[in-house]
Design an enzyme around this catalytic site. Sequence first.
Site, PDB file in Angstrom:
ATOM      1  N   ASP A 110       7.237  14.058 -10.138  1.00 28.13           N
ATOM      2  CA  ASP A 110       6.636  15.207 -10.823  1.00 28.13           C
ATOM      3  C   ASP A 110       7.531  16.449 -10.911  1.00 28.13           C
ATOM      4  O   ASP A 110       7.205  17.393 -11.638  1.00 28.13           O
ATOM      5  CB  ASP A 110       5.287  15.560 -10.175  1.00 28.13           C
ATOM      6  CG  ASP A 110       5.390  15.823  -8.672  1.00 28.13           C
ATOM      7  OD1 ASP A 110       6.425  16.328  -8.206  1.00 28.13           O
ATOM      8  OD2 ASP A 110       4.412  15.514  -7.953  1.00 28.13           O
ATOM      9  N   HIS A 125      12.395   7.449  -7.040  1.00 27.60           N
ATOM     10  CA  HIS A 125      11.679   6.747  -8.118  1.00 27.60           C
ATOM     11  C   HIS A 125      11.847   7.415  -9.481  1.00 27.60           C
ATOM     12  O   HIS A 125      11.041   7.184 -10.381  1.00 27.60           O
ATOM     13  CB  HIS A 125      10.194   6.611  -7.750  1.00 27.60           C
ATOM     14  CG  HIS A 125       9.968   5.723  -6.561  1.00 27.60           C
ATOM     15  ND1 HIS A 125       8.797   5.712  -5.839  1.00 27.60           N
ATOM     16  CD2 HIS A 125      10.781   4.817  -5.969  1.00 27.60           C
ATOM     17  CE1 HIS A 125       8.900   4.825  -4.849  1.00 27.60           C
ATOM     18  NE2 HIS A 125      10.091   4.286  -4.901  1.00 27.60           N
TER      19      HIS A 125
HETATM   20  C1  BJW Z   1      -2.000  13.462   1.684  1.00 21.22           C
HETATM   21  C2  BJW Z   1      -2.718  14.470   1.117  1.00 21.22           C
HETATM   22  C3  BJW Z   1      -2.388  15.764   1.503  1.00 21.22           C
HETATM   23  C4  BJW Z   1      -3.459  12.638   0.289  1.00 21.22           C
HETATM   24  N1  BJW Z   1      -1.412  15.977   2.377  1.00 21.22           N
HETATM   25  N2  BJW Z   1      -1.040  13.690   2.561  1.00 21.22           N
HETATM   26  C5  BJW Z   1       9.813  -5.489   0.627  1.00 21.22           C
HETATM   27  C6  BJW Z   1       8.597  -5.959   1.057  1.00 21.22           C
HETATM   28  C7  BJW Z   1       7.538  -6.088   0.170  1.00 21.22           C
HETATM   29  C8  BJW Z   1       7.666  -5.768  -1.164  1.00 21.22           C
HETATM   30  C9  BJW Z   1       8.873  -5.305  -1.592  1.00 21.22           C
HETATM   31  C10 BJW Z   1       9.934  -5.166  -0.704  1.00 21.22           C
HETATM   32  N3  BJW Z   1      10.997  -4.686  -1.408  1.00 21.22           N
HETATM   33  C11 BJW Z   1      10.622  -4.506  -2.688  1.00 21.22           C
HETATM   34  C12 BJW Z   1       9.335  -4.879  -2.836  1.00 21.22           C
HETATM   35  C13 BJW Z   1       8.557  -4.838  -4.104  1.00 21.22           C
HETATM   36  C14 BJW Z   1       8.003  -3.473  -4.439  1.00 21.22           C
HETATM   37  C15 BJW Z   1       7.045  -3.027  -3.330  1.00 21.22           C
HETATM   38  O1  BJW Z   1       7.339  -2.218  -2.493  1.00 21.22           O
HETATM   39  N4  BJW Z   1       5.835  -3.560  -3.354  1.00 21.22           N
HETATM   40  C16 BJW Z   1       4.848  -3.217  -2.348  1.00 21.22           C
HETATM   41  C17 BJW Z   1       3.734  -2.397  -2.998  1.00 21.22           C
HETATM   42  C18 BJW Z   1       4.330  -4.484  -1.741  1.00 21.22           C
HETATM   43  N5  BJW Z   1       9.081  -2.506  -4.588  1.00 21.22           N
HETATM   44  C19 BJW Z   1       9.738  -2.383  -5.722  1.00 21.22           C
HETATM   45  O2  BJW Z   1       9.504  -3.079  -6.694  1.00 21.22           O
HETATM   46  C20 BJW Z   1      10.830  -1.342  -5.755  1.00 21.22           C
HETATM   47  N6  BJW Z   1      12.017  -1.903  -6.252  1.00 21.22           N
HETATM   48  C21 BJW Z   1      12.850  -2.608  -5.499  1.00 21.22           C
HETATM   49  O3  BJW Z   1      12.692  -2.729  -4.296  1.00 21.22           O
HETATM   50  O4  BJW Z   1      13.934  -3.129  -6.169  1.00 21.22           O
HETATM   51  C22 BJW Z   1      14.633  -4.206  -5.570  1.00 21.22           C
HETATM   52  C23 BJW Z   1      13.871  -5.454  -5.941  1.00 21.22           C
HETATM   53  C24 BJW Z   1      13.676  -5.759  -7.251  1.00 21.22           C
HETATM   54  C25 BJW Z   1      12.963  -6.913  -7.574  1.00 21.22           C
HETATM   55  C26 BJW Z   1      12.443  -7.702  -6.570  1.00 21.22           C
HETATM   56  C27 BJW Z   1      12.635  -7.337  -5.224  1.00 21.22           C
HETATM   57  C28 BJW Z   1      13.369  -6.206  -4.924  1.00 21.22           C
HETATM   58  C29 BJW Z   1      10.491  -0.247  -6.740  1.00 21.22           C
HETATM   59  C30 BJW Z   1       9.284   0.527  -6.333  1.00 21.22           C
HETATM   60  C31 BJW Z   1       8.926   1.537  -7.436  1.00 21.22           C
HETATM   61  C32 BJW Z   1       7.600   2.212  -7.146  1.00 21.22           C
HETATM   62  N7  BJW Z   1       7.169   2.852  -8.314  1.00 21.22           N
HETATM   63  C33 BJW Z   1       5.960   3.657  -8.262  1.00 21.22           C
HETATM   64  C34 BJW Z   1       5.613   4.029  -9.706  1.00 21.22           C
HETATM   65  C35 BJW Z   1       6.612   5.046 -10.271  1.00 21.22           C
HETATM   66  C36 BJW Z   1       6.267   5.406 -11.647  1.00 21.22           C
HETATM   67  C37 BJW Z   1       4.899   6.052 -11.738  1.00 21.22           C
HETATM   68  O5  BJW Z   1       4.719   7.169 -11.193  1.00 21.22           O
HETATM   69  O6  BJW Z   1       4.021   5.487 -12.381  1.00 21.22           O
HETATM   70  O7  BJW Z   1       6.171   4.793  -7.456  1.00 21.22           O
HETATM   71  S1  BJW Z   1       4.588   2.849  -7.489  1.00 21.22           S
HETATM   72  C38 BJW Z   1       3.912   4.294  -6.759  1.00 21.22           C
HETATM   73  O8  BJW Z   1       3.918   4.112  -5.321  1.00 21.22           O
HETATM   74  C39 BJW Z   1       4.909   5.417  -7.081  1.00 21.22           C
HETATM   75  C40 BJW Z   1       5.027   6.094  -5.749  1.00 21.22           C
HETATM   76  O9  BJW Z   1       6.261   6.797  -5.670  1.00 21.22           O
HETATM   77  C41 BJW Z   1       4.938   4.965  -4.781  1.00 21.22           C
HETATM   78  C42 BJW Z   1       4.537   5.370  -3.373  1.00 21.22           C
HETATM   79  O10 BJW Z   1       3.266   5.935  -3.377  1.00 21.22           O
HETATM   80  P1  BJW Z   1       2.949   7.157  -2.405  1.00 21.22           P
HETATM   81  O11 BJW Z   1       3.807   8.300  -2.789  1.00 21.22           O
HETATM   82  O12 BJW Z   1       3.017   6.709  -1.008  1.00 21.22           O
HETATM   83  O13 BJW Z   1       1.473   7.537  -2.852  1.00 21.22           O
HETATM   84  P2  BJW Z   1       0.065   6.875  -2.426  1.00 21.22           P
HETATM   85  O14 BJW Z   1      -0.911   7.268  -3.448  1.00 21.22           O
HETATM   86  O15 BJW Z   1       0.228   5.437  -2.146  1.00 21.22           O
HETATM   87  O16 BJW Z   1      -0.300   7.572  -1.051  1.00 21.22           O
HETATM   88  C43 BJW Z   1      -0.633   8.946  -0.972  1.00 21.22           C
HETATM   89  C44 BJW Z   1      -0.778   9.317   0.477  1.00 21.22           C
HETATM   90  O17 BJW Z   1      -0.967  10.714   0.567  1.00 21.22           O
HETATM   91  C45 BJW Z   1      -1.969   8.649   1.189  1.00 21.22           C
HETATM   92  O18 BJW Z   1      -1.509   8.103   2.426  1.00 21.22           O
HETATM   93  C46 BJW Z   1      -2.925   9.810   1.453  1.00 21.22           C
HETATM   94  O19 BJW Z   1      -3.652   9.682   2.669  1.00 21.22           O
HETATM   95  C47 BJW Z   1      -1.966  10.972   1.526  1.00 21.22           C
HETATM   96  N8  BJW Z   1      -2.514  12.275   1.194  1.00 21.22           N
HETATM   97  N9  BJW Z   1      -3.685  13.917   0.287  1.00 21.22           N
HETATM   98  C48 BJW Z   1      -0.784  14.881   2.917  1.00 21.22           C
HETATM   99  N10 BJW Z   1      -3.076  16.847   1.000  1.00 21.22           N
END
Ligand code: BJW
Length: 246
Positions: A110, A125
């Site tokens: 953002d 990301h």
């Molecule tokens: C508060 C609050 C307040 C609320 N104060 N806190 C190893 C193991 C398993 C899987 C994989 C692995 N390696 C790779 C993978 C696959 C995959 C992955 O991780 N999958 C898992 C979900 C299982 N990863 C990928 O594909 C990544 N690429 C990669 O590793 O490339 C190599 C590769 C390629 C091919 C095959 C294998 C490897 C890329 C990941 C890209 C993630 N993209 C997104 C979307 C971006 C575009 C968009 O915005 O639409 O990124 S997904 C989404 O999740 C976004 C975020 O950055 C990301 C993380 O989310 P985040 O920031 O943690 O948000 P939330 O909503 O989940 O949590 C919010 C938190 O805030 C909560 O805990 C609340 O409690 C808290 N909260 N209010 C403080 N006021």
Amino acid sequence: MQARADLISEELRERFAEARRVLVLTGAGVSAESGVPTFRGGGGAGVWKGMPFNIISSAGMLERDLPEVWAWFDYRRGLVEKLAPNPAHAALARWQERFRDFTLVTQNIDGLHQAAGARNVIELHGSLWRGRCVSCSSRYDLRELNEQERPPICRLCGNYLRPDVVLFGEQLPLGAFELAAERARACELCFVVGTSAVVYPAAMLPEIASRAGGAYVVEINPERTPLSDLCDETIQGKAGEILPLL
Ligand code: BJW
């Protein structure tokens, strides 16, 4: 929850006062108090036109329907451009003056850390505010491009632009994770703020800081996450209330 200074332990206060090398990993929760919906745990951004975000924000969707992916990110940009950084972003921007060696790594696209004055943010990301050519990888600031056509066209090679964000199944920007991991290994104090810590490789960074670097790891989140047990301290609360207390 009422923010109170006694949520911060004496140990953390001392470490914070003495630390020189500090790394912070942020996620969507750090922008929640600005009004940006989070991905998981409710909040409204998880589903769009009936599609869960892990479908619309995926490499497969980009191949199937690039205009629809643009529509999704145009919608998100429209939301974010009306919003402002909150006290959590402001506190982290101040920390770059406070510590000799400060690294801010974000999963957020953002741009609100930068809007609060943070410099040299490692964006794992990508950014909502950039487009990237699918062919020659030239990057464009969408605020300067002033291009209404969707998908926009690359001025250098004439191919389509895509949003410069990292979708599921895509590689992170070249060198971004490697740089963040190097800083994580070197830091003494690591904060994990507002992330559900389920997306990799970002979620590996606190573990690298703890296991490889021996850093003291602190989580700030209203909810527990898969990383909570690894952390030396978990502060259950909102980033915008806790960070300014430090
Ligand atoms: C508060 C609050 C307040 C609320 N104060 N806190 C190893 C193991 C398993 C899987 C994989 C692995 N390696 C790779 C993978 C696959 C995959 C992955 O991780 N999958 C898992 C979900 C299982 N990863 C990928 O594909 C990544 N690429 C990669 O590793 O490339 C190599 C590769 C390629 C091919 C095959 C294998 C490897 C890329 C990941 C890209 C993630 N993209 C997104 C979307 C971006 C575009 C968009 O915005 O639409 O990124 S997904 C989404 O999740 C976004 C975020 O950055 C990301 C993380 O989310 P985040 O920031 O943690 O948000 P939330 O909503 O989940 O949590 C919010 C938190 O805030 C909560 O805990 C609340 O409690 C808290 N909260 N209010 C403080 N006021």
